[in-house]
Design an enzyme around this catalytic site. Structure first.
Site, PDB file in Angstrom:
ATOM      1  CD  GLU A 101      -6.747   0.520  -7.126  1.00  0.00           C
ATOM      2  OE1 GLU A 101      -7.314   1.842  -7.303  1.00  0.00           O
ATOM      3  OE2 GLU A 101      -5.794   0.234  -6.866  1.00  0.00           O
TER       4      GLU A 101
ATOM      5  CG  HIS B 280      -8.479   1.774   1.573  1.00  0.00           C
ATOM      6  ND1 HIS B 280      -8.844   0.246   1.730  1.00  0.00           N
ATOM      7  CD2 HIS B 280      -7.921   1.946   0.672  1.00  0.00           C
ATOM      8  CE1 HIS B 280      -8.408  -0.050   0.599  1.00  0.00           C
ATOM      9  NE2 HIS B 280      -7.734   0.702   0.061  1.00  0.00           N
TER      10      HIS B 280
ATOM     11  NE  ARG C  23     -10.586   3.270  -1.789  1.00  0.00           N
ATOM     12  CZ  ARG C  23      -9.587   3.676  -2.261  1.00  0.00           C
ATOM     13  NH1 ARG C  23      -9.371   4.702  -1.645  1.00  0.00           N
ATOM     14  NH2 ARG C  23      -8.718   3.124  -2.975  1.00  0.00           N
TER      15      ARG C  23
ATOM     16  CG  HIS D 167      -6.930   5.516   2.378  1.00  0.00           C
ATOM     17  ND1 HIS D 167      -5.969   4.964   2.622  1.00  0.00           N
ATOM     18  CD2 HIS D 167      -7.225   5.637   1.045  1.00  0.00           C
ATOM     19  CE1 HIS D 167      -5.269   4.796   1.356  1.00  0.00           C
ATOM     20  NE2 HIS D 167      -6.013   5.339   0.774  1.00  0.00           N
TER      21      HIS D 167
ATOM     22  NE  ARG E 117      -8.535   9.269  -2.917  1.00  0.00           N
ATOM     23  CZ  ARG E 117      -7.661   8.358  -2.825  1.00  0.00           C
ATOM     24  NH1 ARG E 117      -7.385   7.862  -4.318  1.00  0.00           N
ATOM     25  NH2 ARG E 117      -7.375   7.538  -1.794  1.00  0.00           N
TER      26      ARG E 117
HETATM   27  P1  FAD Z   1       2.301  13.391   0.932  1.00  0.00           P
HETATM   28  O1  FAD Z   1       2.659  12.319   0.186  1.00  0.00           O
HETATM   29  O2  FAD Z   1       1.605  12.864   2.361  1.00  0.00           O
HETATM   30  O3  FAD Z   1       3.334  14.276   1.259  1.00  0.00           O
HETATM   31  C1  FAD Z   1       3.194  15.544   2.282  1.00  0.00           C
HETATM   32  C2  FAD Z   1       4.774  15.834   2.599  1.00  0.00           C
HETATM   33  O4  FAD Z   1       4.351  17.033   3.314  1.00  0.00           O
HETATM   34  C3  FAD Z   1       5.267  15.097   3.320  1.00  0.00           C
HETATM   35  O5  FAD Z   1       6.691  14.959   3.147  1.00  0.00           O
HETATM   36  C4  FAD Z   1       5.329  15.432   4.861  1.00  0.00           C
HETATM   37  O6  FAD Z   1       6.475  15.240   5.613  1.00  0.00           O
HETATM   38  C5  FAD Z   1       5.564  17.105   4.622  1.00  0.00           C
HETATM   39  N1  FAD Z   1       4.661  17.957   5.524  1.00  0.00           N
HETATM   40  C6  FAD Z   1       3.851  17.931   6.239  1.00  0.00           C
HETATM   41  N2  FAD Z   1       3.533  18.842   7.147  1.00  0.00           N
HETATM   42  C7  FAD Z   1       4.610  19.452   6.924  1.00  0.00           C
HETATM   43  C8  FAD Z   1       4.906  20.960   7.808  1.00  0.00           C
HETATM   44  N3  FAD Z   1       4.059  21.280   8.565  1.00  0.00           N
HETATM   45  N4  FAD Z   1       6.171  21.227   7.314  1.00  0.00           N
HETATM   46  C9  FAD Z   1       7.147  20.718   6.381  1.00  0.00           C
HETATM   47  N5  FAD Z   1       6.460  19.486   5.871  1.00  0.00           N
HETATM   48  C10 FAD Z   1       5.345  19.046   6.110  1.00  0.00           C
HETATM   49  N6  FAD Z   1      -3.517   7.240  -3.704  1.00  0.00           N
HETATM   50  C11 FAD Z   1      -3.804   7.000  -5.066  1.00  0.00           C
HETATM   51  O7  FAD Z   1      -4.044   7.741  -5.903  1.00  0.00           O
HETATM   52  N7  FAD Z   1      -3.136   5.698  -5.341  1.00  0.00           N
HETATM   53  C12 FAD Z   1      -2.936   4.868  -4.429  1.00  0.00           C
HETATM   54  O8  FAD Z   1      -2.445   3.634  -4.806  1.00  0.00           O
HETATM   55  C13 FAD Z   1      -2.863   4.933  -3.261  1.00  0.00           C
HETATM   56  N8  FAD Z   1      -2.610   4.283  -2.189  1.00  0.00           N
HETATM   57  C14 FAD Z   1      -2.423   4.705  -1.054  1.00  0.00           C
HETATM   58  C15 FAD Z   1      -1.987   3.947   0.144  1.00  0.00           C
HETATM   59  C16 FAD Z   1      -1.742   4.283   1.353  1.00  0.00           C
HETATM   60  C17 FAD Z   1      -1.587   3.346   2.351  1.00  0.00           C
HETATM   61  C18 FAD Z   1      -1.953   5.702   1.771  1.00  0.00           C
HETATM   62  C19 FAD Z   1      -1.934   6.209   2.966  1.00  0.00           C
HETATM   63  C20 FAD Z   1      -2.598   6.481   0.454  1.00  0.00           C
HETATM   64  C21 FAD Z   1      -2.731   6.032  -0.720  1.00  0.00           C
HETATM   65  N9  FAD Z   1      -3.216   6.791  -1.640  1.00  0.00           N
HETATM   66  C22 FAD Z   1      -3.239   6.693  -2.922  1.00  0.00           C
HETATM   67  C23 FAD Z   1      -3.599   8.332  -1.198  1.00  0.00           C
HETATM   68  C24 FAD Z   1      -2.301   8.987  -1.825  1.00  0.00           C
HETATM   69  O9  FAD Z   1      -0.932   8.445  -1.608  1.00  0.00           O
HETATM   70  C25 FAD Z   1      -1.771  10.405  -1.052  1.00  0.00           C
HETATM   71  O10 FAD Z   1      -3.197  11.121  -1.024  1.00  0.00           O
HETATM   72  C26 FAD Z   1      -0.827  11.071  -1.842  1.00  0.00           C
HETATM   73  O11 FAD Z   1       0.337  10.456  -1.924  1.00  0.00           O
HETATM   74  C27 FAD Z   1      -0.745  12.546  -1.240  1.00  0.00           C
HETATM   75  O12 FAD Z   1       0.526  13.054  -1.933  1.00  0.00           O
HETATM   76  P2  FAD Z   1       0.724  14.615  -1.249  1.00  0.00           P
HETATM   77  O13 FAD Z   1       2.108  14.829  -1.931  1.00  0.00           O
HETATM   78  O14 FAD Z   1      -0.234  15.589  -1.479  1.00  0.00           O
HETATM   79  O15 FAD Z   1       1.085  14.299   0.247  1.00  0.00           O
HETATM   80  C1  SIN Z   2      -5.231   1.161  -2.723  1.00  0.00           C
HETATM   81  O1  SIN Z   2      -4.194   0.843  -3.170  1.00  0.00           O
HETATM   82  O2  SIN Z   2      -6.117   0.257  -2.368  1.00  0.00           O
HETATM   83  C2  SIN Z   2      -5.306   2.620  -2.315  1.00  0.00           C
HETATM   84  C3  SIN Z   2      -5.811   3.290  -3.455  1.00  0.00           C
HETATM   85  C4  SIN Z   2      -6.231   4.562  -3.317  1.00  0.00           C
HETATM   86  O3  SIN Z   2      -6.059   5.067  -2.110  1.00  0.00           O
HETATM   87  O4  SIN Z   2      -6.569   5.449  -4.517  1.00  0.00           O
END
Ligand code: FAD
Ligand code: SIN
Length: 537
Positions: A112, A237, A288, A349, A384
């Site tokens: 990437e 993104h 990015r 993103h 990032r």
């Molecule tokens: P999340 O996975 O967002 O989980 C947060 C949780 O908290 C959810 O369950 C939500 O419902 C809950 N929540 C929120 N507020 C409350 C509240 N007030 N009370 C109770 N529950 C609550 N990163 C990478 O490293 N590689 C990738 O390939 C990548 N691809 C991505 C593609 C997309 C489309 C997106 C949107 C992001 C991508 N990212 C990627 C970024 C990465 O997915 C996220 O940064 C990461 O998943 C965040 O994980 P998390 O557990 O911190 O939060």
């Molecule tokens: C992507 O697949 O382009 C998302 C990767 C990331 O957010 O780190």
């Protein structure tokens, strides 16, 4: 009504789920999540998890790539810790049943933007869904973890609620949680509370983040007096699927993964010209911030609505095999990626800033931890590196659990926590005000606090957001809580922190670009914001 546990975790993305499994090895855990268990950003992650597995790659290279992308603001020690511990955490995911894509029996490693080697461990183009599936399956077998769905954490409980003498070092005693199915507000009391609420993309009109990403954790932590930092660094993104105004069925955009460019896809403007050579010698694989700004510049220069990603030079079976989800989604939109260009635009993103935590994921409040996207660990700096987010969540989740294990027997005074009091409030009858305020905020943030900023735009946004803050505070005081209101309150609070950070940073660095300060200054370090707590409610 009060529930009690050793550890309360708020959020069921990779950070919350993984940390829950680790904490369950020595403690009982309640995990609350505001919708269903797999409603999270994690479930949408496509590209994968960055980590050093190839013999042609080294820790030093991954560290260096992360520091370069971070534009001078990363904490080098934390980056080193994350990179070096990465392979072990990935092996652990494999051990619990995560099925990553293999080639000849070894992990298949994709590439990437900003990465000098192939190091993205992935499950085709649905990595997040596979990680989430395997973590949830493991949790379902674990009797030390109680998972509560439809449980919306409203606020952290600190000395402010329990009328304990005020002091400078506040303690978190748990959280008030709204059960959206029963409409009851419960106290969940815990020795240790971990915020794992993910990101904030829904603050912006165009985002890749699903509905849950409303900045709740940032706002909750701020209201409780914890320190936040670097909120101005919002990652856009470069390539979300363009859908003409009014045609998108969901309120978030479908991502065309950076791994597609890593696989050789090219960016063309609407006239078909390859334009990245005009902006950076790394072309499509520049970090990015650079690619997103280049696309923004092309759109503005030509007055276009989108640019194209071109994969037409790649064999059809290779596209369909490596990116089955993207290929299928495009086909549904009438685009055959093997012979048609895909129209794309940048979209909000990821938040690089957040709640300040140390290497053990401790926040500045006693007994309050934070993990995942909601944090500012220091590993992302001003931008990032792709696929470092899922990695960060695992590394800092593990450290949080180890630290809590070492502290689990510390004396914890059981204070008396008052029940939630909504006796002076009424049920909302004008929900339309909420949806209008959300729309206004999203448009405001997109137009004035987006990829390119200026002092004037930020001042305008600040004025309008301050008004919205006042209006929503008034509504909140007199209304029985419901999810829409809670989310609006958090969206506005978090947006105001982004604007504050952007106004304080008098330079352009990484993801923060202000036309009034186009130059990079000497690294100033993180910009922190902390509630003075006068407005606590
Ligand atoms: P999340 O996975 O967002 O989980 C947060 C949780 O908290 C959810 O369950 C939500 O419902 C809950 N929540 C929120 N507020 C409350 C509240 N007030 N009370 C109770 N529950 C609550 N990163 C990478 O490293 N590689 C990738 O390939 C990548 N691809 C991505 C593609 C997309 C489309 C997106 C949107 C992001 C991508 N990212 C990627 C970024 C990465 O997915 C996220 O940064 C990461 O998943 C965040 O994980 P998390 O557990 O911190 O939060
Ligand atoms: C992507 O697949 O382009 C998302 C990767 C990331 O957010 O780190």
């Amino acid at each position: 009504m009060a529930d009690e546990s050793d550890v309360l975790i708020i959020g069921s993305g990779i950070a919350g789920l993984y940390t829950a499994l680790k904490c369950a090895e020595f403690a009982n855990v309640i995990l609350v999540t505001k919708k269903g268990t797999s409603d999270s950003n994690t479930n949408y992650a496509q590209g994968g998890i960055a980590s050093v597995f190839s013999s042609e790659d080294t820790f030093d290279q991954h560290i260096n790539d992360t520091l370069v992308a971070g534009a001078g603001l990363c904490d080098k020690d934390s980056v080193e810790m994350m990179v070096k511990e990465g392979p072990d955490r990935i092996r652990e995911l494999i051990d619990i049943g995560t099925q990553f894509t293999l080639k000849d029996g070894n992990l298949h490693l994709a590439k990437e933007g900003g990465h000098s080697a192939s190091r993205i461990v992935h499950a085709k183009d649905l990595t997040g869904r596979e990680v989430e599936r395997s973590l949830l399956a493991k949790i379902s077998e674990n009797t030390s973890i109680r998972m509560i769905e439809n449980a919306f954490a409203i606020d952290l409980i600190t000395e402010h609620h329990v009328n304990a003498p005020s002091k400078s070092n506040f303690t978190c005693f748990g959280a008030y949680v709204h059960n959206t199915a029963t409409d009851k507000i419960n106290i969940i009391r815990a020795k240790f509370t971990i915020i794992a609420t993910g990101g904030l993309g829904q603050i912006y009109l165009h985002t890749t983040n699903p509905e849950i990403a409303t900045g709740d954790g940032y706002a909750m932590a701020y209201r409780a007096g914890a320190q936040l930092a670097n909120m101005e660094f919002i990652q856009f993104h470069p390539t979300s699927l363009y859908e003409p105004d009014g045609t998108r069925k969901k309120n978030y955009a479908f991502l065309i993964s950076e791994a597609v460019r890593g696989h050789g896809a090219l960016l063309r403007n609407k006239s078909g010209k390859l334009f990245m050579t005009d902006y950076d010698q790394r072309k499509e694989l520049a970090p990015r911030d650079i690619v997103a700004r280049a696309i923004d510049a092309e759109l503005k220069k030509h007055g276009d609505d989108f640019v194209y990603i071109d994969m037409t030079h790649l064999p059809k079976d290779e596209i369909a095999d490596n990116f089955p989800n993207i290929y299928k989604k495009c086909l549904e939109m009438g685009i055959d990626a093997s012979c048609d260009y895909i129209p794309v635009v940048p979209a909000a993103h990821y938040s690089c800033g957040g709640i300040v935590v140390d290497k053990n994921s401790r926040t500045t409040l006693n007994r309050l931890y934070a993990v995942g996207e909601v944090t500012m660990t220091g590993v992302h700096g001003a931008n990032r590196l792709a696929s470092n987010s899922l990695l960060e969540a695992l590394i800092f989740g593990k450290h949080a659990a180890v630290d809590i294990q070492n502290r689990i027997n510390e004396t914890f005074n059981k204070v008396s926590i008052p029940e939630w009091d909504d006796s002076d409030t009424i049920t909302a009858d004008e929900k339309v005000m909420i949806s209008h305020a959300v729309k206004e905020l999203k448009l405001l943030m997109w137009n004035y606090v987006g990829i390119v900023r200026s002092d004037l735009r930020l001042q305008y946004a600040e004025r309008r957001i301050n008004n919205l803050l006042k209006e929503v505070k008034g509504i909140y005081k007199r209304t029985k809580v419901f999810s829409g209101l809670l989310e609006l309150r958090n969206l506005i609070q978090t947006a105001s922190l982004i604007v504050k950070g952007a106004q304080m940073r008098k330079e352009s660095r990484g993801l923060h670009y202000n036309i009034n300060y186009p130059a990079l200054l000497k690294p100033e370090g993180a910009i922190t914001t902390q509630s003075k707590l006068q407005n606590y409610s």
